[in-house]
Design a protein around this motif. Sequence first.
Motif, PDB file in Angstrom:
ATOM      1  N   PHE A 247       0.848  -1.189   0.000  1.00 48.51           N
ATOM      2  CA  PHE A 247       0.000   0.000   0.000  1.00 48.51           C
ATOM      3  C   PHE A 247       0.880   1.233   0.000  1.00 48.51           C
ATOM      4  O   PHE A 247       1.958   1.246   0.587  1.00 48.51           O
ATOM      5  CB  PHE A 247      -0.906   0.014   1.235  1.00 48.51           C
ATOM      6  N   GLY A 248       0.389   2.268  -0.664  1.00 51.82           N
ATOM      7  CA  GLY A 248       1.114   3.528  -0.722  1.00 51.82           C
ATOM      8  C   GLY A 248       0.416   4.605   0.084  1.00 51.82           C
ATOM      9  O   GLY A 248      -0.676   4.406   0.625  1.00 51.82           O
ATOM     10  N   PRO A 249       1.017   5.776   0.131  1.00 52.11           N
ATOM     11  CA  PRO A 249       0.450   6.871   0.918  1.00 52.11           C
ATOM     12  C   PRO A 249      -0.886   7.369   0.371  1.00 52.11           C
ATOM     13  O   PRO A 249      -1.663   7.989   1.108  1.00 52.11           O
ATOM     14  CB  PRO A 249       1.514   7.962   0.863  1.00 52.11           C
ATOM     15  N   ASP A 250      -1.181   7.100  -0.893  1.00 47.87           N
ATOM     16  CA  ASP A 250      -2.437   7.570  -1.480  1.00 47.87           C
ATOM     17  C   ASP A 250      -3.575   6.566  -1.340  1.00 47.87           C
ATOM     18  O   ASP A 250      -4.712   6.853  -1.727  1.00 47.87           O
ATOM     19  CB  ASP A 250      -2.238   7.902  -2.966  1.00 47.87           C
ATOM     20  N   ASP A 251      -3.295   5.374  -0.804  1.00 47.89           N
ATOM     21  CA  ASP A 251      -4.326   4.354  -0.628  1.00 47.89           C
ATOM     22  C   ASP A 251      -5.193   4.677   0.582  1.00 47.89           C
ATOM     23  O   ASP A 251      -4.734   5.265   1.566  1.00 47.89           O
ATOM     24  CB  ASP A 251      -3.688   2.969  -0.449  1.00 47.89           C
ATOM     25  N   ASP A 252      -6.457   4.281   0.491  1.00 46.59           N
ATOM     26  CA  ASP A 252      -7.390   4.479   1.588  1.00 46.59           C
ATOM     27  C   ASP A 252      -7.057   3.467   2.698  1.00 46.59           C
ATOM     28  O   ASP A 252      -6.912   2.279   2.446  1.00 46.59           O
ATOM     29  CB  ASP A 252      -8.820   4.273   1.083  1.00 46.59           C
ATOM     30  N   ALA A 253      -6.981   3.927   3.922  1.00 39.71           N
ATOM     31  CA  ALA A 253      -6.567   3.092   5.049  1.00 39.71           C
ATOM     32  C   ALA A 253      -7.610   2.035   5.401  1.00 39.71           C
ATOM     33  O   ALA A 253      -7.240   0.937   5.835  1.00 39.71           O
ATOM     34  CB  ALA A 253      -6.264   3.952   6.259  1.00 39.71           C
ATOM     35  N   ILE A 254      -8.886   2.327   5.250  1.00 35.98           N
ATOM     36  CA  ILE A 254      -9.926   1.372   5.656  1.00 35.98           C
ATOM     37  C   ILE A 254      -9.895   0.113   4.791  1.00 35.98           C
ATOM     38  O   ILE A 254      -9.825  -0.997   5.321  1.00 35.98           O
ATOM     39  CB  ILE A 254     -11.316   2.035   5.680  1.00 35.98           C
ATOM     40  N   PRO A 255      -9.937   0.225   3.448  1.00 35.42           N
ATOM     41  CA  PRO A 255      -9.832  -0.997   2.642  1.00 35.42           C
ATOM     42  C   PRO A 255      -8.505  -1.738   2.866  1.00 35.42           C
ATOM     43  O   PRO A 255      -8.476  -2.978   2.873  1.00 35.42           O
ATOM     44  CB  PRO A 255      -9.948  -0.519   1.203  1.00 35.42           C
ATOM     45  N   ALA A 256      -7.423  -0.994   3.061  1.00 36.65           N
ATOM     46  CA  ALA A 256      -6.124  -1.633   3.308  1.00 36.65           C
ATOM     47  C   ALA A 256      -6.166  -2.436   4.610  1.00 36.65           C
ATOM     48  O   ALA A 256      -5.697  -3.575   4.662  1.00 36.65           O
ATOM     49  CB  ALA A 256      -5.026  -0.574   3.373  1.00 36.65           C
ATOM     50  N   PHE A 257      -6.746  -1.838   5.648  1.00 34.40           N
ATOM     51  CA  PHE A 257      -6.868  -2.540   6.921  1.00 34.40           C
ATOM     52  C   PHE A 257      -7.727  -3.791   6.776  1.00 34.40           C
ATOM     53  O   PHE A 257      -7.373  -4.861   7.275  1.00 34.40           O
ATOM     54  CB  PHE A 257      -7.458  -1.626   7.993  1.00 34.40           C
ATOM     55  N   LEU A 258      -8.859  -3.665   6.102  1.00 38.68           N
ATOM     56  CA  LEU A 258      -9.759  -4.804   5.937  1.00 38.68           C
ATOM     57  C   LEU A 258      -9.100  -5.923   5.130  1.00 38.68           C
ATOM     58  O   LEU A 258      -9.292  -7.105   5.418  1.00 38.68           O
ATOM     59  CB  LEU A 258     -11.071  -4.354   5.293  1.00 38.68           C
ATOM     60  N   TRP A 259      -8.335  -5.541   4.111  1.00 36.87           N
ATOM     61  CA  TRP A 259      -7.634  -6.522   3.299  1.00 36.87           C
ATOM     62  C   TRP A 259      -6.597  -7.285   4.143  1.00 36.87           C
ATOM     63  O   TRP A 259      -6.522  -8.505   4.124  1.00 36.87           O
ATOM     64  CB  TRP A 259      -6.965  -5.838   2.120  1.00 36.87           C
ATOM     65  N   LEU A 260      -5.812  -6.531   4.914  1.00 36.75           N
ATOM     66  CA  LEU A 260      -4.813  -7.181   5.759  1.00 36.75           C
ATOM     67  C   LEU A 260      -5.458  -8.009   6.863  1.00 36.75           C
ATOM     68  O   LEU A 260      -4.957  -9.078   7.214  1.00 36.75           O
ATOM     69  CB  LEU A 260      -3.874  -6.134   6.362  1.00 36.75           C
ATOM     70  N   GLU A 261      -6.579  -7.542   7.395  1.00 30.91           N
ATOM     71  CA  GLU A 261      -7.279  -8.310   8.413  1.00 30.91           C
ATOM     72  C   GLU A 261      -7.755  -9.655   7.841  1.00 30.91           C
ATOM     73  O   GLU A 261      -7.651 -10.693   8.502  1.00 30.91           O
ATOM     74  CB  GLU A 261      -8.457  -7.523   8.969  1.00 30.91           C
ATOM     75  N   ALA A 262      -8.265  -9.637   6.614  1.00 32.95           N
ATOM     76  CA  ALA A 262      -8.713 -10.881   5.972  1.00 32.95           C
ATOM     77  C   ALA A 262      -7.548 -11.842   5.780  1.00 32.95           C
ATOM     78  O   ALA A 262      -7.688 -13.058   5.996  1.00 32.95           O
ATOM     79  CB  ALA A 262      -9.373 -10.563   4.626  1.00 32.95           C
ATOM     80  N   ILE A 263      -6.388 -11.318   5.411  1.00 31.60           N
ATOM     81  CA  ILE A 263      -5.201 -12.161   5.249  1.00 31.60           C
ATOM     82  C   ILE A 263      -4.796 -12.771   6.578  1.00 31.60           C
ATOM     83  O   ILE A 263      -4.491 -13.963   6.667  1.00 31.60           O
ATOM     84  CB  ILE A 263      -4.042 -11.346   4.628  1.00 31.60           C
ATOM     85  N   VAL A 264      -4.825 -11.975   7.640  1.00 29.67           N
ATOM     86  CA  VAL A 264      -4.443 -12.472   8.961  1.00 29.67           C
ATOM     87  C   VAL A 264      -5.402 -13.567   9.422  1.00 29.67           C
ATOM     88  O   VAL A 264      -4.979 -14.601   9.951  1.00 29.67           O
ATOM     89  CB  VAL A 264      -4.392 -11.318   9.987  1.00 29.67           C
ATOM     90  N   ILE A 265      -6.686 -13.375   9.223  1.00 27.55           N
ATOM     91  CA  ILE A 265      -7.672 -14.380   9.616  1.00 27.55           C
ATOM     92  C   ILE A 265      -7.441 -15.681   8.853  1.00 27.55           C
ATOM     93  O   ILE A 265      -7.433 -16.772   9.429  1.00 27.55           O
ATOM     94  CB  ILE A 265      -9.106 -13.849   9.406  1.00 27.55           C
ATOM     95  N   GLU A 266      -7.228 -15.573   7.553  1.00 27.24           N
ATOM     96  CA  GLU A 266      -6.989 -16.766   6.739  1.00 27.24           C
ATOM     97  C   GLU A 266      -5.710 -17.473   7.171  1.00 27.24           C
ATOM     98  O   GLU A 266      -5.684 -18.699   7.332  1.00 27.24           O
ATOM     99  CB  GLU A 266      -6.898 -16.401   5.263  1.00 27.24           C
ATOM    100  N   GLN A 267      -4.644 -16.726   7.382  1.00 25.63           N
ATOM    101  CA  GLN A 267      -3.365 -17.324   7.734  1.00 25.63           C
ATOM    102  C   GLN A 267      -3.373 -17.914   9.137  1.00 25.63           C
ATOM    103  O   GLN A 267      -2.649 -18.861   9.416  1.00 25.63           O
ATOM    104  CB  GLN A 267      -2.230 -16.313   7.574  1.00 25.63           C
ATOM    105  N   HIS A 268      -4.191 -17.382  10.013  1.00 23.67           N
ATOM    106  CA  HIS A 268      -4.328 -17.976  11.343  1.00 23.67           C
ATOM    107  C   HIS A 268      -4.809 -19.425  11.205  1.00 23.67           C
ATOM    108  O   HIS A 268      -4.293 -20.326  11.859  1.00 23.67           O
ATOM    109  CB  HIS A 268      -5.295 -17.163  12.202  1.00 23.67           C
ATOM    110  N   GLY A 269      -5.776 -19.643  10.336  1.00 25.43           N
ATOM    111  CA  GLY A 269      -6.259 -21.002  10.089  1.00 25.43           C
ATOM    112  C   GLY A 269      -5.194 -21.880   9.461  1.00 25.43           C
ATOM    113  O   GLY A 269      -5.068 -23.059   9.811  1.00 25.43           O
ATOM    114  N   VAL A 270      -4.416 -21.323   8.550  1.00 23.61           N
ATOM    115  CA  VAL A 270      -3.343 -22.085   7.899  1.00 23.61           C
ATOM    116  C   VAL A 270      -2.276 -22.465   8.921  1.00 23.61           C
ATOM    117  O   VAL A 270      -1.755 -23.590   8.909  1.00 23.61           O
ATOM    118  CB  VAL A 270      -2.731 -21.279   6.729  1.00 23.61           C
TER     119      VAL A 270
END
Length: 82
Positions: free
Chosen positions: A38-61
Amino acid sequence: MLLACCGPQHLANLAPPLQVEIPTTCEDLLEQIPLPSFGPDDDAIPAFLWLEAIVIEQHGVIELGRECLRRQRLDYAGRGGK
């Protein structure tokens, strides 16, 4: 003062080397995932949600990988001496 020796005279007492082929299933399961950048021009909310989804998935893995390694250890316990 007493000195301990780990010399060659004790090699006969060592366990035999591992003599089974251990599958790489657990390592394959735990391969590193690519993370989005993510860059400085990206919206923080979608970036956070995207990373949160990755963390949830990887926790299961990680849990699956831990169980895989536990089962593998139990399956191959004691086979090195055959």
